[in-house]
Design a protein around this motif. Structure first.
Motif, PDB file in Angstrom:
ATOM      1  N   TYR A 299       0.687   6.466  -6.578  1.00  0.00           N
ATOM      2  CA  TYR A 299      -0.484   7.332  -6.728  1.00  0.00           C
ATOM      3  C   TYR A 299      -0.047   8.781  -6.867  1.00  0.00           C
ATOM      4  O   TYR A 299      -0.607   9.546  -7.663  1.00  0.00           O
ATOM      5  N   ARG A 300       0.970   9.175  -6.076  1.00  0.00           N
ATOM      6  CA  ARG A 300       1.389  10.579  -6.104  1.00  0.00           C
ATOM      7  C   ARG A 300       2.418  10.870  -7.183  1.00  0.00           C
ATOM      8  O   ARG A 300       2.389  11.924  -7.802  1.00  0.00           O
ATOM      9  N   THR A 301       3.370   9.927  -7.376  1.00  0.00           N
ATOM     10  CA  THR A 301       4.461  10.236  -8.300  1.00  0.00           C
ATOM     11  C   THR A 301       4.234   9.657  -9.686  1.00  0.00           C
ATOM     12  O   THR A 301       4.847  10.107 -10.646  1.00  0.00           O
ATOM     13  N   GLY A 302       3.377   8.653  -9.766  1.00  0.00           N
ATOM     14  CA  GLY A 302       3.101   8.055 -11.069  1.00  0.00           C
ATOM     15  C   GLY A 302       4.108   6.999 -11.464  1.00  0.00           C
ATOM     16  O   GLY A 302       4.055   6.473 -12.564  1.00  0.00           O
ATOM     17  N   THR A 303       5.060   6.669 -10.593  1.00  0.00           N
ATOM     18  CA  THR A 303       6.043   5.643 -10.953  1.00  0.00           C
ATOM     19  C   THR A 303       6.451   4.862  -9.706  1.00  0.00           C
ATOM     20  O   THR A 303       6.280   5.328  -8.579  1.00  0.00           O
ATOM     21  N   THR A 304       6.977   3.669  -9.928  1.00  0.00           N
ATOM     22  CA  THR A 304       7.574   2.931  -8.811  1.00  0.00           C
ATOM     23  C   THR A 304       9.011   2.560  -9.166  1.00  0.00           C
ATOM     24  O   THR A 304       9.619   1.735  -8.501  1.00  0.00           O
TER      25      THR A 304
ATOM     26  N   MET B 198       0.837  -1.207   0.000  1.00  0.00           N
ATOM     27  CA  MET B 198       0.000   0.000   0.000  1.00  0.00           C
ATOM     28  C   MET B 198       0.867   1.250   0.000  1.00  0.00           C
ATOM     29  O   MET B 198       0.524   2.238  -0.661  1.00  0.00           O
ATOM     30  N   THR B 199       1.980   1.220   0.720  1.00  0.00           N
ATOM     31  CA  THR B 199       2.844   2.411   0.662  1.00  0.00           C
ATOM     32  C   THR B 199       3.399   2.573  -0.745  1.00  0.00           C
ATOM     33  O   THR B 199       3.470   3.691  -1.266  1.00  0.00           O
ATOM     34  N   ALA B 200       3.786   1.461  -1.364  1.00  0.00           N
ATOM     35  CA  ALA B 200       4.250   1.549  -2.751  1.00  0.00           C
ATOM     36  C   ALA B 200       3.146   2.128  -3.627  1.00  0.00           C
ATOM     37  O   ALA B 200       3.407   2.934  -4.535  1.00  0.00           O
TER      38      ALA B 200
END
Lengths: 487, 625, 165
Positions: B356-361, B349-351
Motif C-alpha cells: 500500500y505504501r511502497t507500491g511493490t512487494t 496484511m503486513t505485506a
C-alpha cells in the motif's frame, strides 16, 4: 369469499362489458384498457384464492352457479372449478393482461372494440373452463370461436380478413364434428352432463349402437384436433396467428387455441372418456406427430410469428402427449406445461409484437442484431425460448421432464425418446430465430430502432419473471408431488 | 435490526440465527454492489455492518445449544437442513472473526482502487456461503454452498483481471476438480448409508467402498484447504488478486472450511484408524506438501509469492496432524489451523501494508522498512516468530502437538516436519531481513510513512493473538478440546509441551536456520540471497529450475494432457460437426422448406389434410381395436 | 288459447322471414332471420318438443345468426348506389302487402276450418316454457347472452368500418 371468487369468472367480464357500453363511446374508449387490466388481474387473484380455498378445505372441486339454484331437481346446471380449471383460469387472466399491455401500444383507436371482444373471449374461455356438460361446452367453444374470428379481422385489413376466413372455415368444420360427436353420444347415453355420460359410457362396448359411438369418438378427436391445431389438422393455425394484429396474436398463441382445443379436449377426456385406451393411444400418436412435425416445420420458417405458430403446434403435442399417457403424473405434467406454455409463448408473442412495432416487420431475413437495440426484448425472448427448449432450471424443463417420464413409464420408452429428441429441434429453431433477429451484426436500416417502451416491455419482463421464478421454485412442487406419491 | 437480533440471541433461536448468517450477508452484498463508486464510505459501511452482524450472530450461535433445523425442499430427502453444534459453531465463529478483521483491513486497502464494489460483493457472498457450508446438515445443501464458493472464488480472481483471466481459470479448474472429487465422495458415502443427512452418518469404516468415499471426500477437502496437489493456483492468485483476498480466502476461510470438513470426514463420518494405510497416505500428502512448498518458499523473491508458498507448507502440517488419526494430532491440527489463520492473515496484511505504501512487494526493491513503518514491522516480526515456531509463540505449541503425533506414527514424518520448520525459518529470516532491516530502500523512499490506522488495527490485533495464543494457550485449547470431548477424553493439552526432548530439537533446528542464514548472508553480502547456496546447490539447482518453469505444477501437466486430448477430440468433433452442421441441417431444411410450401394458405388444402387426418384416425382406431 | 299462440307465432315467423328476405341491409336481414328462428323455437316448444326448441333457440337464433353476420360481412361489400336504393324502396313497399296476405291466409285457415293441432301430452304453459328455457339449460342461456354480445360486437367491428369505406 368463495362465492365472490367463483362468480367473478363469469360475472366480472359481463359487468365490464356493461360498464364499457353504458358510458359514452369516448369515455368507454378511454377507460377500456384500464378496465381490462382490472378484470384480468382480479381473475388471476380469484383463481389463486380459489386454489387456496381448495387446498384449505381439502376439496377436489368447488361447485357453483351464477344466478340460478344449482340444487334444483330439474336439469340444474352446475359450474365447477377444480385445480386444473383454476390453473387455466389463472393463465387466461395472465395472457389477457399481457395482451392488454401489448394492445395499449399497438391497437390504435380500436381500444373499445378490442376490449369488448376481449371480454367476450374471456367469457368464452372461462365458460369452457367451468362448465360441466357437453352442450354448454360447445356453446362456449363457439363463443370463443366467434370472438376470435372478429379479433383476427379487427383491423379490417385484407390479411386479417383472410386469416379470419380460414379460421372460420376450419372452425366451422370442427364445430360440426364436435357437435355431431356430442349428438351421437347423446343419442346413446341420454345425457350431456359429464358425470352421467361417463357412467353411461363405462360399458360402451356393449351398447346397442357401439359403432355409432366409435364414429362419435373419431369425430370428437378430429374436431378438437382442428381446434387445437394438432398436426395434420393445423393448417389454419399459422395463417391465423400471422395475420392477426399483434395483441391478438398474443391472445391466440398464448391461450385461445389452447383453451378451445387442448383444455376442452383434456377436460372431456378426463371427465367423460375415462379409461378408454383407444382414444388415449390415438392421441398419443397424434401428439408425437405434432411434436415432430411442428418442430421440423418451424426450422424452415421465415417469419417470427410463423415460427412461433409452428412451435405452438409442437408444444401442444407435448401437452397432449402428457395427457394421453393416461397416468396422473402425465396429467400433472401436461397441466404444468399448459401453464408454462402460456407463459413463454405469450412472452414470445409479446416480443414479436415489440419487434413488429419497432421495426415494422416480422420477416427474420430483414432483421438482425437487435440485441444491442432492444435488450429487454432479446433477453426475455432468450429466457422464454430456453424454457421452451427445456433447459434447466427454467420452468419448461420441469414440465417437459414430467411428461417425458410419464410417457416413458406408462406407455413406451420409444415415445419418450421421440419427445426428448424433438427438444433438439426446439433448440434448433430457437437458435435460428435468435441468430437472425437478435444476434449478429446490426442491420444498417435498424440502427435507429429503440426498445419498445412502456407496457410491452413491462409485459415481457413480468412474464420472464414468472418463467424464471416458477422454474426456480419448482422443487417445491416436485416435493409436493413426491409427498403425494405421484412421482 | 439490532434489537431483533438481541432478542433472537436471548431466546436462543438457532433457526433464526442461521437465516441471519446466510441471508443478511447476501442482501447486503447486493447493496454493496449497487452503491455507486463515488459513495465509497457507504460501501464500506455496508461491509463493516454486515460483518459485525455476522460476528454477533456467530457469537450467539457459538453460545447456542445443539440445534437442528429442517425444511422440506426438493423431495427425495433433499431438505434444507442445518445443524448448530459445537464444531460448526466454533468454525462459524472463526469465520466471522477473520471476516470482520479482513473487512476492516480491506476498506482501507481498497479505497481508491478499482473493483471495490465487486470485491465487497464477493466478500459478503463468500461469508454467507461459507456459513451455509459449515452449518449445512445435508450433503446436497452443503454442496450447494460449497460450489457457490467456487463461483465467488472465480469472481474474486477476475476483479481487474478481465483481460487476462488465466489465474481465475486455473483456480476454477483446480478447485472444480477438487469439488468434483468431493461430489464423488459424497456419492460413495451416501450410497453406503442411504441417507443425505450428515448427522445420520458416523463411524463408517475406511475399507471397500468406504475407502473410495473417504479418499474422495478427503481430496475434496484438501482441495479447499489448498494442500498439494491442489495448491498451484494460490501463488499466482497472490500476485493477481486484490491483496485482502489472500488473508481472507486462502489465508483463513478456505483453511477453516477445508479442515473443518477434513476433521469431520476423518473423525466423524469415517473412522480413520491410526497408522492404517489411509492414515499414512494422508500423512504423506501432508509431508510432501510441507517439504515441497517449504522448499519453493525458500527461493521466492516476491513477498506475496513467498507467503503463499509458506501458507501451503503450513497446510501440510495441519494435514499431517489430521492424518495421524490420534487425539493429539487432531487437537494440534485444529489449534494449528487457528494459529495459522492468525499469523498468516497478519503476515499477508503486513505485506499488504508494505504494498500500500511502497507500491511493490518485490523484495529486491525493498529494505529497512522497520524505520519508517515500525508498527507493521514489529507485527511482522511477531507473526514470523509465531510461524517459525519459536518457543512461547502460538505456532510453537500447535506444532509441538503435531510433532508429537507424527513421532508416534513414524519418525520419518517427524523428521520431514522438523525439516519443514527449517525451511520456513530460513525463508523468513531472508524475507524479514531483506524487507524490514538494513538500509531503507523503496521505490518512493521520501513519501514512506506508517500504514493507515484502519489497516494497522487488524494487524495489531492478530499480532497480539499470536502472543496470547502462545503464552495463554489454554484459552484457545479450552475452547477446542470440549468439541472433541468424545475423542480425546479428559486429556488437557494446554500448557508447556510434555516432551522436553522435542522442544530442544525444535530449538536446535531454529538455531541451525539462523546459522545457515548468517552463513549465506556473510557469503553473498545480501539478505535476499542468503539462501542462494541452497538454491544453487548442484542437484537442487536443476530441480528448482524445473519448478520455476512449472514442471512440478500438476496444473501444467493437466493442461498438457488436456491439450493432447483436445487434439484427439478435435478430429472426432470435425466429423460430428459435419454430420450436424452440414448433413443434418441439409435434411432438416429440405424437409422444412417442403413443409413450408405445403402450407400455401389455401383453406381447401387444409380441409383435405384434415379429412385425411380423420381417415388416419379411423385407421388407427381399427388398428387399435 | 294455445293454438292462438301457435298461430300468432307462425304469423310473426313468416313476417320475420319475409323481412329477412326483403330487407336490403344485411344486418337487419340477419337479425330478422334470428327472430324467425326464435319464433320457430317458441312454436316447437308449444308443440311439446322441448329439446328441439332449445336447440333451435341456441343454435339457430343465436349462433347461426352470428355466424351469418360474420360470414356475410366478410364476403359482401355492402355498397349502396342509387339503383339499389330505389329497388330497396320498392321492396319495402311490397313488404306490408305480403305480410297482410300471409296473415290473412293463416287466420283464415285457423278460423274457417276445423283445424286442430295435436299437442303432446305434456301441457305447455308459460310456466313450463320458463322451466324449459330457464331451468333445463341455465348455463346455455348465459352462453346465449354472451354469444349475442359477441355477435353484436362482430357487427360493430366489421360493419361500421364497411360503411365508412
Amino acid at each position: 369469499m368463495i362465492t365472490f371468487a367463483t362468480i367473478s369468472f363469469l360475472g366480472l367480464p359481463l359487468l365490464a362489458i356493461l360498464l364499457l357500453n353504458v358510458v359514452s363511446k369516448k369515455t368507454g374508449g378511454a377507460i377500456s384498457i384500464s378496465v381490462g387490466y382490472v378484470v384480468a388481474i382480479i381473475q388471476m387473484i380469484a383463481a389463486v384464492v380459489c386454489m387456496a380455498l381448495l387446498w384449505m378445505h381439502g376439496k377436489d372441486f368447488i361447485e357453483f352457479s351464477l344466478f340460478w339454484d344449482m340444487n334444483a331437481t330439474l336439469g340444474a346446471a352446475k359450474l365447477s372449478v377444480d385445480l386444473f380449471s383454476l390453473v387455466v383460469l389463472f393463465c387466461i387472466g395472465m395472457v389477457s393482461l399481457a395482451s392488454l399491455l401489448t394492445a395499449k401500444k399497438t391497437i390504435g383507436e380500436k381500444t373499445l372494440n378490442y376490449t369488448n371482444l376481449l371480454m367476450v373471449i374471456m367469457l368464452g374461455m372461462n365458460g369452457i373452463a367451468v362448465v360441466t356438460d357437453l352442450f354448454s361446452l360447445y356453446v362456449f367453444l363457439e363463443i370463443t370461436g366467434i370472438a376470435s374470428f372478429v379479433l383476427i379481422a379487427l383491423l379490417n385489413d385484407k390479411r386479417g380478413l383472410e386469416g379470419a376466413f380460414k379460421y372460420l372455415v376450419m372452425s366451422a368444420i370442427a364445430s360440426a364434428l364436435i357437435l355431431g360427436s356430442f349428438a351421437l353420444i347423446f343419442t346413446q347415453t341420454g345425457s350431456l352432463v359429464y358425470g352421467d355420460v361417463a357412467k353411461a359410457l363405462a360399458d360402451w362396448r356393449n351398447a346397442q349402437y357401439a359403432p355409432l359411438l366409435i364414429v362419435g369418438f373419431v369425430m370428437f378427436i378430429a374436431g378438437f384436433s382442428i381446434k387445437a391445431g394438432i398436426a395434420p389438422f393445423h393448417g389454419w393455425l399459422p395463417d391465423a396467428y400471422q395475420s392477426a394484429p399483434a395483441s391478438v396474436s398474443v391472445l391466440l398463441g398464448g391461450i385461445v387455441t389452447k383453451m378451445a382445443g387442448v383444455y376442452a379436449l383434456i377436460r372431456v377426456l378426463n371427465s367423460v372418456f375415462v379409461a378408454m385406451p383407444m382414444i388415449n393411444n390415438t392421441l398419443l400418436i397424434l401428439g408425437l406427430i405434432s411434436i415432430v412435425f411442428g418442430a421440423v416445420a418451424a426450422c424452415g420458417q421465415k417469419d417470427f410469428k410463423r415460427i412461433l405458430a409452428y412451435s405452438s403446434i409442437s408444444q401442444i403435442g407435448y401437452i397432449i402427449l402428457g395427457v394421453a399417457s393416461g397416468s396422473l403424473l402425465g396429467f400433472v405434467g401436461a397441466m404444468l406445461h399448459f401453464f408454462n406454455h402460456a407463459t413463454f409463448k405469450t412472452t414470445l408473442f409479446v416480443n414479436s409484437a415489440a419487434v413488429e412495432m419497432q421495426t415494422g416487420t416480422t420477416d427474420i431475413d430483414q432483421l438482425g442484431g437487435l440485441q444491442a437495440r432492444m435488450p429487454v426484448t432479446a433477453v426475455s425472448s432468450i429466457l422464454a425460448f430456453l424454457s421452451m427448449a427445456g433447459i434447466p432450471p427454467l420452468a419448461g424443463f420441469w414440465s417437459k421432464l414430467l411428461i417425458i417420464i410419464a410417457v416413458w413409464q406408462s406407455v413406451s420408452a420409444v415415445g419418450g425418446g421421440i419427445a426428448l429428441a424433438a427438444s433438439i429441434f426446439t433448440a434448433a429453431y430457437f437458435l435460428i430465430l435468435q441468430r437472425k433477429v437478435f444476434f449478429g451484426p446490426l442491420e444498417d436500416h435498424l440502427t435507429e430502432v429503440t426498445e419498445a417502451k412502456g407496457t410491452i416491455s413491462l409485459a415481457a419482463v413480468l412474464l420472464s419473471i414468472v418463467t424464471v421464478a416458477f422454474g426456480v421454485l419448482f422443487p417445491v412442487i416436485l416435493n409436493f408431488l413426491h409427498l403425494q406419491g405421484i412421482l | 435490526m439490532i434489537s431483533g437480533l438481541s432478542s433472537l440471541i436471548t431466546s436462543g433461536n438457532g433457526a433464526g440465527l442461521i437465516w441471519i448468517m446466510i441471508v443478511i450477508p447476501v442482501i447486503l452484498a447486493f447493496l454493496a454492489l449497487i452503491i455507486p463508486k463515488t459513495a465509497y464510505s457507504g460501501r464500506a459501511t455496508v461491509l463493516v455492518l454486515a460483518t459485525v452482524i455476522n460476528f454477533i450472530a456467530a457469537i450467539a450461535i457459538f453460545c447456542t445449544k445443539e440445534t437442528t433445523m429442517l425444511m422440506p425442499w426438493a423431495g427425495f430427502e433433499m431438505n434444507l437442513a442445518f445443524r448448530i453444534y459445537s464444531f460448526s459453531g466454533f468454525t462459524v465463529l472463526l469465520i466471522a472473526v477473520f471476516a470482520l478483521l479482513v473487512a476492516i483491513y480491506s476498506i482501507a486497502f481498497m479505497r481508491n482502487r478499482n473493483g471495490s464494489g465487486q470485491f465487497f460483493f464477493y466478500f459478503l457472498l463468500t461469508v454467507a456461503l461459507a456459513n451455509g457450508a459449515v452449518l449445512a446438515n445435508n450433503f446436497v445443501v452443503m454442496l450447494f454452498f460449497w460450489e457457490g464458493l467456487l463461483v465467488t472464488l472465480f469472481g474474486f480472481l477476475l476483479i481487474n483481471q478481465h483481460s487476462k483471466p488465466k489465474t481465475a481459470v486455473k483456480a476454477l479448474i483446480i478447485s472444480g476438480i477438487a469439488d468434483l472429487l468431493l461430489m464423488l465422495g459424497i456419492a460413495f458415502t451416501v450410497f453406503q448409508t442411504g441417507s443425505l443427512s450428515m448427522d445420520a452418518i458416523s463411524g463408517l469404516s475406511v475399507s471397500g467402498m468406504g475407502l473410495f468415499g473417504y479418499l474422495c471426500l478427503m481430496l475434496g477437502a484438501l482441495g479447499k484447504a489448498g494442500a498439494m496437489p491442489f495448491h498451484s493456483w494460490i501463488p499466482d492468485a497472490a500476485q493477481d488478486a486484490p491483496l485482502p483476498f489472500m488473508p481472507f480466502l486462502p489465508g483463513s476461510l478456505e483453511k477453516f472450511l477445508g479442515i473443518y470438513l477434513m476433521v469431520r470426514v476423518s473423525y466423524e463420518f469415517y473412522q480413520l484408524v491410526p497408522a492404517s494405510g489411509m492414515s499414512i497416505a494422508v500423512m504423506i500428502i501432508g509431508a510432501v506438501t510441507i517439504l515441497l512448498a517449504g522448499a519453493m518458499a525458500l527461493i521466492q523473491k516476491d513477498m506475496k509469492r513467498l507467503l503463499a508458498y509458506q501458507e501451503i507448507s503450513q497446510v501440510g502440517f495441519i494435514v499431517l496432524g489430521v492424518g495421524t488419526a490420534l487425539p493429539v494430532g487432531l487437537i494440534g491440527a485444529v489449534f494449528h489451523m487457528l494459529n495459522h489463520a492468525t499469523y498468516k492473515s497478519c503476515l499477508f496484511m503486513t505485506a499488504g501494508s508494505v504494498e500500500y505504501r511502497t507500491g511493490t512487494t518485490d523484495m529486491s526493491k525493498l529494505g529497512g522498512l522497520m524505520k519508517v513503518m515500525p508498527v507493521t514491522g514489529i507485527c511482522f516480526v511477531i507473526a514470523s516468530l509465531a510461524i517459525c515456531g519459536v518457543p512461547g509463540f502460538s505456532g510453537f505449541f500447535s506444532k509441538e502437538l503435531i510433532f508429537d503425533a507424527a513421532l508416534e506414527t513414524n519418525w520419518i514424518f517427524y523428521a520431514i516436519a522438523v525439516f519443514g520448520v527449517f525451511l520456513i525459518a530460513a525463508s523468513f529470516l531472508k524475507m524479514g531481513q531483506a524487507v524490514f532491516f538494513g538500509k531503507v530502500k523503496a521505490p518512493n523512499v521520501s513519501m514512506l510513512k506508517e500504514a493507515p490506522p484502519a489497516m494497522q488495527l487488524p494487524v495489531v490485533i492478530l499480532a497480539i493473538g499470536c502472543i496470547v495464543f502462545g503464552v495463554c494457550n489454554f484459552i484457545p485449547l479450552h475452547l477446542i478440546q470440549p468439541i472433541f470431548g468424545s475423542i480425546i477424553g479428559n486429556h488437557d493439552f494446554s500448557g508447556w509441551p510434555h516432551s522436553a526432548t522435542l522442544v530442544i530439537i525444535s530449538c536446535v533446528i531454529l538455531l541451525i536456520a539462523v546459522l545457515n542464514h548468517i552463513y549465506g548472508y556473510k557469503k553473498t553480502g545480501a539478505a535476499l540471497s542468503a539462501v542462494d547456496h541452497i538454491h544453487y546447490a548442484p542437484v537442487l539447482h536443476s530441480i528448482y529450475n524445473g519448478a520455476e518453469k512449472r514442471y512440478t505444477d500438476p496444473y501444467s501437466w493437466l493442461m498438457v494432457v488436456v491439450k493432447i486430448y483436445s487434439y484427439i477430440c478435435f478430429g472426432i468433433d470435425r466429423a460430428i460437426n459435419w454430420f450436424y452442421d452440414v448433413l443434418l441441417v441439409k435434411i432438416v431444411s429440405f424437409v422444412s422448406s417442403r413443409l413450408r410450401m405445403a402450407n400455401n394458405g389455401s383453406p381447401s388444402r387444409y380441409m383435405v389434410w384434415s379429412f385425411s387426418g380423420i381417415a388416419f384416425i379411423i385407421m388407427l382406431f381399427i388398428a387399435l381395436m | 288459447m294455445q293454438q292462438f299462440f301457435i298461430v300468432l307465432c307462425l304469423v310473426l315467423m313468416v313476417v320475420a322471414g319475409g323481412a329477412a328476405v326483403m330487407l336490403r341491409s344485411m344486418l337487419k336481414s340477419t337479425i330478422s332471420l334470428g327472430v324467425a328462428s326464435a319464433l320457430l323455437a317458441a312454436v316447437l316448444f308449444l308443440l311439446g318438443a322441448f329439446w328441439a326448441a332449445i336447440f333451435e333457440l341456441s343454435v339457430c337464433s343465436g349462433l347461426i345468426t352470428v355466424v351469418f353476420v360474420s360470414a356475410v360481412s366478410l364476403t359482401n361489400s355492402d355498397r349502396k348506389d342509387e339503383e339499389h336504393v330505389k329497388e330497396h324502396r320498392a321492396r319495402v313497399a311490397a313488404l306490408p302487402a305480403i305480410l297482410i296476405f300471409a296473415g290473412a291466409s293463416l287466420l283464415f285457415i285457423l278460423f274457417s276450418h276445423d283445424f286442430n293441432i295435436v299437442i303432446s301430452s305434456t301441457p305447455a304453459s308459460f310456466a313450463a316454457f320458463k322451466e324449459a328455457l330457464w331451468s333445463l339449460r341455465q348455463s346455455d342461456i348465459l352462453g346465449q347472452i354472451i354469444a349475442i354480445l359477441a355477435g353484436t360486437f362482430a357487427v360493430i367491428v366489421l360493419f361500421k368500418e364497411r360503411d365508412n369505406i
